[in-house]
Scaffold this motif. Structure first.
Motif, PDB file in Angstrom:
ATOM      1  N   PRO A  84     -86.058 -21.720  10.699  1.00 48.07           N
ATOM      2  CA  PRO A  84     -85.315 -20.725  11.500  1.00 48.07           C
ATOM      3  C   PRO A  84     -85.327 -21.049  12.993  1.00 48.07           C
ATOM      4  O   PRO A  84     -84.330 -20.825  13.688  1.00 48.07           O
ATOM      5  N   LEU A  85     -86.464 -21.563  13.482  1.00 44.35           N
ATOM      6  CA  LEU A  85     -86.545 -21.930  14.893  1.00 44.35           C
ATOM      7  C   LEU A  85     -85.562 -23.045  15.224  1.00 44.35           C
ATOM      8  O   LEU A  85     -84.843 -22.985  16.236  1.00 44.35           O
ATOM      9  N   ALA A  86     -85.497 -24.056  14.383  1.00 47.36           N
ATOM     10  CA  ALA A  86     -84.570 -25.163  14.614  1.00 47.36           C
ATOM     11  C   ALA A  86     -83.123 -24.686  14.515  1.00 47.36           C
ATOM     12  O   ALA A  86     -82.259 -25.126  15.282  1.00 47.36           O
ATOM     13  N   PHE A  87     -82.839 -23.777  13.595  1.00 50.29           N
ATOM     14  CA  PHE A  87     -81.481 -23.241  13.454  1.00 50.29           C
ATOM     15  C   PHE A  87     -81.067 -22.481  14.706  1.00 50.29           C
ATOM     16  O   PHE A  87     -79.926 -22.610  15.183  1.00 50.29           O
ATOM     17  N   ALA A  88     -81.983 -21.699  15.268  1.00 50.13           N
ATOM     18  CA  ALA A  88     -81.675 -20.971  16.500  1.00 50.13           C
ATOM     19  C   ALA A  88     -81.438 -21.930  17.661  1.00 50.13           C
ATOM     20  O   ALA A  88     -80.557 -21.706  18.497  1.00 50.13           O
ATOM     21  N   ILE A  89     -82.215 -23.010  17.717  1.00 52.95           N
ATOM     22  CA  ILE A  89     -82.042 -23.981  18.798  1.00 52.95           C
ATOM     23  C   ILE A  89     -80.697 -24.697  18.697  1.00 52.95           C
ATOM     24  O   ILE A  89     -80.020 -24.934  19.700  1.00 52.95           O
TER      25      ILE A  89
END
Length: 286
Positions: free
Chosen positions: A101-106
């Motif tokens: 999820p963190l990578a998707f938000a970035i």
């Protein structure tokens, strides 16, 4: 077509590849260099202390014994193995839950706040563990986690997140903008895009993250050494000290313990090495 063109085409199609003997010799030498330590390790685990001391490390083994493996199990290796497995599974679970999820938000959110957060995460790649071990020890002690498995799990997962985030963002950036826009036009929410599009197309990067975090947790030494003390939470990397005395080291027993500890993670690496290499090269999402 001139008469020379069919002849040239025939020569190209019937060209026989010449063997590169020099490359073969270097490959053989490199193979010997890589396998020599493995041979020494396995050979030492099947000898007693007297045979190990009397013979050279590369000598042909004589009488073999499995007593070292029995000694390792008597010293509580299975308990150390279980602690290491719990730490590894917990670290992988934390990384898998947080990083995608963190990578998707970035990747999808280009706001200044997300950019700053990503840069702060990248700072973790430049911070060595030994430089922050004292503050980590203080925080773990104040939180009441000292000499517990969470004392090892939490910082190990924290230091696995930066590189895992880099790998996952590179994997997700391989997904074209047209795919995101197509699902958005169909009315898909961000959660559905993440679940139905991003995760299936980022399997290579996710496999890389799992393998990397598992290797990092399985081979951890400094955190268990500093943040744990009792035998009940000891991992196998610290269990090797049980075969060391003030005057000598039971080298065959150490070799047997290392062989047993290496086999599981070696099997995992052999099964998923291609995904690991692809993900580290930034093409895991393809």
């Amino acid at each position: 077509m001139t008469p020379e063109q069919p002849r040239a085409h025939w020569r190209r199609s019937h060209t026989v590849a010449r063997p590169n003997y020099i490359a073969g010799v270097f490959a053989l030498v490199w193979l010997v260099i890589v396998l020599a330590p493995v041979y020494v390790l396995v050979k030492g685990s099947l000898q007693n202390q007297a045979q190990y001391t009397a013979s050279g490390p590369l000598s042909v083994p004589g009488q073999l014994t499995t007593a070292n493996f029995a000694l390792v199990f008597q010293q509580g290796f299975l308990h150390f193995f279980l602690n290491t497995a719990i730490i590894t599974v917990a670290v992988v679970a934390i990384v898998v839950v947080l990083v995608p999820p963190l990578a998707f938000a970035i990747v999808r959110n280009r706001s200044a706040v997300v950019t700053v957060v990503f840069r702060v995460i990248l700072l973790g790649l430049a911070v060595p563990i030994v430089a922050v071990i004292v503050p980590i020890f203080y925080l773990i002690s104040k939180a009441g986690f000292y000499d517990t498995l969470p004392a090892v799990i939490l910082p190990t997962a924290a230091f696995s997140i930066p590189l895992s985030t880099v790998v996952m963002t590179g994997s997700m950036r391989d997904i074209t903008t047209d795919m995101y826009e197509a699902m958005a036009i169909d009315g898909a929410s961000s959660w559905r895009i993440f679940r139905s599009l991003v995760l299936p197309l980022s399997r290579g990067g996710l496999a890389t993250v799992i393998i990397f975090s598992a290797l990092n947790a399985w081979n951890g030494f400094l955190f268990p050494l500093i943040l744990t003390q009792s035998a009940s939470v000891r991992v196998f990397t610290l269990g090797l000290y049980d075969f060391t005395t003030a005057n000598a080291v039971d080298a065959p027993a150490v070799c047997a313990a290392v062989v047993l500890s290496v086999v599981p993670i070696l099997v995992v690496y052999l099964l998923a090495r291609r995904a690991l290499i692809r993900g580290l090269m930034g093409v895991g999402g393809k």
